[in-house]
Design an enzyme around this catalytic site. Structure first.
Site, PDB file in Angstrom:
ATOM      1  N   GLU A 176       0.795  -1.226   0.000  1.00 45.08           N
ATOM      2  CA  GLU A 176       0.000   0.000   0.000  1.00 45.08           C
ATOM      3  C   GLU A 176       0.831   1.281   0.000  1.00 45.08           C
ATOM      4  OE1 GLU A 176      -3.100  -0.135  -0.480  1.00 45.08           O
ATOM      5  OE2 GLU A 176      -3.492  -2.260  -0.106  1.00 45.08           O
ATOM      6  N   SER A 199     -44.873 -23.710 -12.082  1.00 41.95           N
ATOM      7  CA  SER A 199     -45.998 -23.073 -12.771  1.00 41.95           C
ATOM      8  C   SER A 199     -46.182 -21.601 -12.436  1.00 41.95           C
ATOM      9  CB  SER A 199     -47.293 -23.828 -12.447  1.00 41.95           C
ATOM     10  OG  SER A 199     -47.268 -25.110 -13.032  1.00 41.95           O
TER      11      SER A 199
END
Length: 766
Positions: free
Chosen positions: A104, A386
């Site tokens: 970093e 369905s």
């Protein structure tokens, strides 16, 4: 020397003197521009920093957890407040510090909170429109400042924020020693899976304290903060490995480890040593248990909006906590009331405000103790059965082909085109010529697929897209009785039926307030997915699913409530060779709605292929029972409105029932024919007592009766529409039976829903 030569020499000398003067002017001009830019830049910098927020020790030391609120403004969660173990500076191993700084901020211990070169590059990238510079310009101290006092949304990575961030980083570096800044950073970062800080992450991922981590484990944790979801080793081992190895290379390049150490660590499998259980991650807070799935979905939306979760946000959601608690209690405490057979039987449910798409409540499952457990409300790997028929078959038939509710449809032997696969209904019977209404109410499969075949896959796909559903593969005919969609998608889609055809994308977040007070409001901008006529006629037919004695969803009926809905079940594929009782089902669904809410529910087992993990004939009604008790509660303080017939929808009485059609289309002509026949019948009845007209009146009466019978027969009523032909109130799943009709029945491939990347849960059930 000749005169000409002297002239040429003089001119060359003058030209030679002129060039340095020109270069000097250009240089001075460039220098002046640079100085001007520096002055302007400095003025702009101090203008920006004049309005910079204050940074406090409390903010830096991780006491600013993100707060989550329900729709009434009550706090329901503090992200990071419960699941954070604080590591003091002495508890942070040197190897972890080396990994962090190498990745970093290599000059962390030498700079003063900012790196001028990196910051200049980032500013230049921002001014030139590049999207690559700003993040790369941040030092470790700047990242800490950003996490503590600023929004982390990508849209807020502006030059102003970068200037303020740099100014505050200088102040933090001046006020605090480096070891304290490192301590704040290690405890501030979000590490995924609701773990905040690297000490918490070490316990979660490896069940170890920080000082017991080996090199590859340390490198993984050091690299995670940039994208904790993407680098989650449980979910994305490939990306986690790549990120860990980049950290290792950075450590080698920074002379913190040898090449041999780097190679050995990089060769270690990413899942080696990962914890299989997380004893410290159990849900203890009563609110956390109740809202787990909703909270997980909220976090995913925050991340989709580019917010980070550890930045002190205030997040106001659309959650109705009372309804959410009802869902949770029904699933976990009142299971006997609903009918759950055991703790392994699962459920996923989503309730949406039908008028605007706000997610009112969400249930990810039953008997879950791990935070952010598998969210079955957004899973898209189980067939809907369905419940797909209104969305893919009959809705498009009304929308594009103007089918009236009494449209004749054929329930006769059917084989999928180009195959030898025969489609059957639940009772292995054929009812011949019936109405579309009856086919939907009784959930008969063959008329549904015939209707889809008539409408066409293209129109059906277009209709589904309008309801927020897209698929990775082309849809096929068998998807008309089942497709891979989630309860949340179904609830939102059925909301469009309730809302006059307007579809809203479902969402959890109403407002986000950043630490500096900036507020961002969110809403779903609805669009028309179907005509008001289609929505009304579908709703009218779906009412019958619940109210008709032969409807497939009678168990969901709430007395006196205006509601509509649809059942769905799926059968085991014919290729499954496990021992099953007759009519065992894999999944059972119910999706229902009122004018206020739409609620979709899936029930079944996570591992449906295990022995005993099937939905029995008596258990297919669990989804309906759950809907009934939940909707009854949710509607307690809401108006019981009915749907209004649109002006372009006509009606006609047929066999004692009001049927509907779209005015100006084929159904309208049929209605006029029937109306003429009815008038002729009335005329014949009026004149039948007159002797001199008796022959004509008998003929007229007979003719009108025949006309009426013919019209009724052509539209699916009359002698072919025998009520006695069905032996069950639940035709999607007959009493004592599960569906024998499903997309699983076919060996043809099914289309997968493409909307599961963000919606799906990141962890799988065990």
């Amino acid at each position: 020397m000749k005169p000409e030569t002297r002239v040429q020499a003089r001119e060359m000398a003058e030209e030679s003197d002129h060039k340095p003067k020109l270069f000097k002017k250009i240089f001075l001009g460039i220098l002046a521009v640079i100085v001007l830019f520096l002055i302007l830049g400095t003025c702009l910098f101090f203008f920006y920093v004049a309005s910079a927020p204050k940074v406090t020790t409390a903010a830096l030391s991780s006491n600013n957890s993100t707060k989550i609120y329900d729709a009434n403004g009550h706090i329901i969660s503090r992200l990071g407040a419960q699941n954070r173990q604080y590591a003091s500076a002495k508890q942070i191993p040197k190897q972890l510090k080396d990994a962090i700084t190498s990745t970093e901020d290599r000059h962390f211990y030498k700079n003063h909170g900012v790196d001028p070169v990196r910051t200049a590059k980032a500013a230049f990238a921002d001014l030139t429109g590049s999207k690559l510079g700003l993040q790369g310009g941040s030092t470790l101290t700047q990242q800490l400042v950003k996490l503590s006092v600023f929004s982390t949304a990508a849209s807020d990575r502006t030059l102003k924020r970068k200037a303020q961030e740099a100014w505050l980083a200088l102040k933090v570096d001046h006020r605090y020693p480096k070891y304290k800044i490192m301590e704040y950073y290690v405890n501030k970062v979000y590490m995924g899976n609701n773990a905040y800080g690297m000490k918490t992450a070490a316990e979660f991922y490896y069940n170890k304290p920080l000082n017991k981590l080996n090199l590859p484990e340390t490198a993984l944790l050091a690299g995670m903060p940039q994208s904790p979801s993407l680098y989650n080793p449980y979910v994305y081992p490939k990306y986690a490995t790549q990120r860990r190895n980049r950290v290792l290379i950075s450590m080698y390049n920074n002379h913190k480890i040898s090449k041999t150490q780097e190679r050995q660590a990089a060769a270690t499998p990413i899942k080696q040593g990962l914890a299989k259980t997380h004893p410290n991650a159990n849900i203890n807070d009563k609110h956390e248990k109740v809202i787990d799935a909703y909270l997980k979905q909220t976090i995913q939306e925050l991340q989709a909006h580019k917010y980070k979760l550890h930045s002190g946000l205030k997040v106001y959601t659309n959650l109705n906590y009372a309804d959410q608690k009802k869902l949770y209690n029904l699933a976990n405490k009142n299971g006997g009331k609903v009918g759950f057979p055991n703790n392994a039987f699962q459920i996923g449910a989503a309730m949406v405000d039908a008028k605007n798409g706000k997610i009112n409540a969400m249930l990810g499952g039953r008997k879950q103790t791990v935070p952010f457990g598998f969210n079955r409300a957004v899973r898209t790997d189980r067939s809907s059965g369905s419940t797909m028929k209104p969305l893919m078959d009959y809705g498009p038939a009304i929308q594009y082909d103007y089918f009236p509710t009494y449209q004749p449809v054929q329930d006769t032997p059917y084989t999928y085109p180009g195959t030898d696969i025969k489609l059957k209904d639940f009772d292995d019977k054929y009812e011949g010529n019936i109405t579309m209404r009856r086919a939907l109410v009784e959930s008969r499969n063959i008329p549904a697929i015939r209707t889809l075949h008539h409408v066409g896959i293209g129109h059906a796909t277009k209709f589904l897209k309008g309801l927020g559903m897209t698929f990775n593969q082309k849809l096929q005919l068998q998807n008309g009785i089942g497709a891979y969609i989630s309860p949340l998608q179904e609830a939102a889609a059925y909301s469009a039926f309730s809302n006059g055809g307007i579809y809203h994308r479902p969402y959890t977040i109403n407002k986000v307030v950043e630490p500096d007070g900036q507020a961002h409001h969110f809403k779903s901008h609805g669009h028309r997915a179907m005509s008001p006529a289609t929505a009304f006629m579908m709703t009218n037919m779906l009412k019958g699913v619940i109210t008709d004695p032969k409807g497939s969803g009678t168990a969901a009926k709430i007395n006196g409530l205006n509601e509509a809905g649809k059942t769905g079940t799926t059968q085991y594929p014919s290729s499954f060779h496990g021992s099953l009782p007759g009519y065992a089902a894999m999944d059972s669904w119910f999706t229902g709605y009122t004018k206020n809410y739409a609620l979709s529910i899936w029930t079944g087992y996570d591992h449906q292929m295990k022995p005993g993990h099937y939905v029995s004939g008596s258990e297919v009604n669990i989804a309906q029972n759950f809907y009934k008790y939940t909707m009854q509660y949710a509607q307690r303080n809401k108006p019981n409105e009915d749907w209004t017939q649109p002006s372009d929808v006509g009606s006609i009485q047929r066999d004692g029932r009001t049927e509907y059609y779209v005015v100006g289309h084929p159904g309208d002509a049929q209605a006029k024919t029937n109306d003429s026949s009815s008038k002729a019948a009335k005329t014949s009845d009026t004149n039948k007592d007159k002797k001199d007209n008796s022959r004509n009146s008998d003929s007229s009466s007979s003719s009108s009766t025949e006309n009426h019978k013919t019209s009724s027969g052509n539209n699916g009523s009359g002698n072919n529409d025998k009520s006695s032909s069905s032996k069950s109130n639940d035709t999607d799943v007959p009493k004592g039976k599960a569906s024998t009709n499903s997309t699983q029945n076919s060996s043809q491939p099914q289309a997968k829903n493409s909307q599961n990347s963000n919606a799906s849960s990141t962890s799988q059930p065990s």
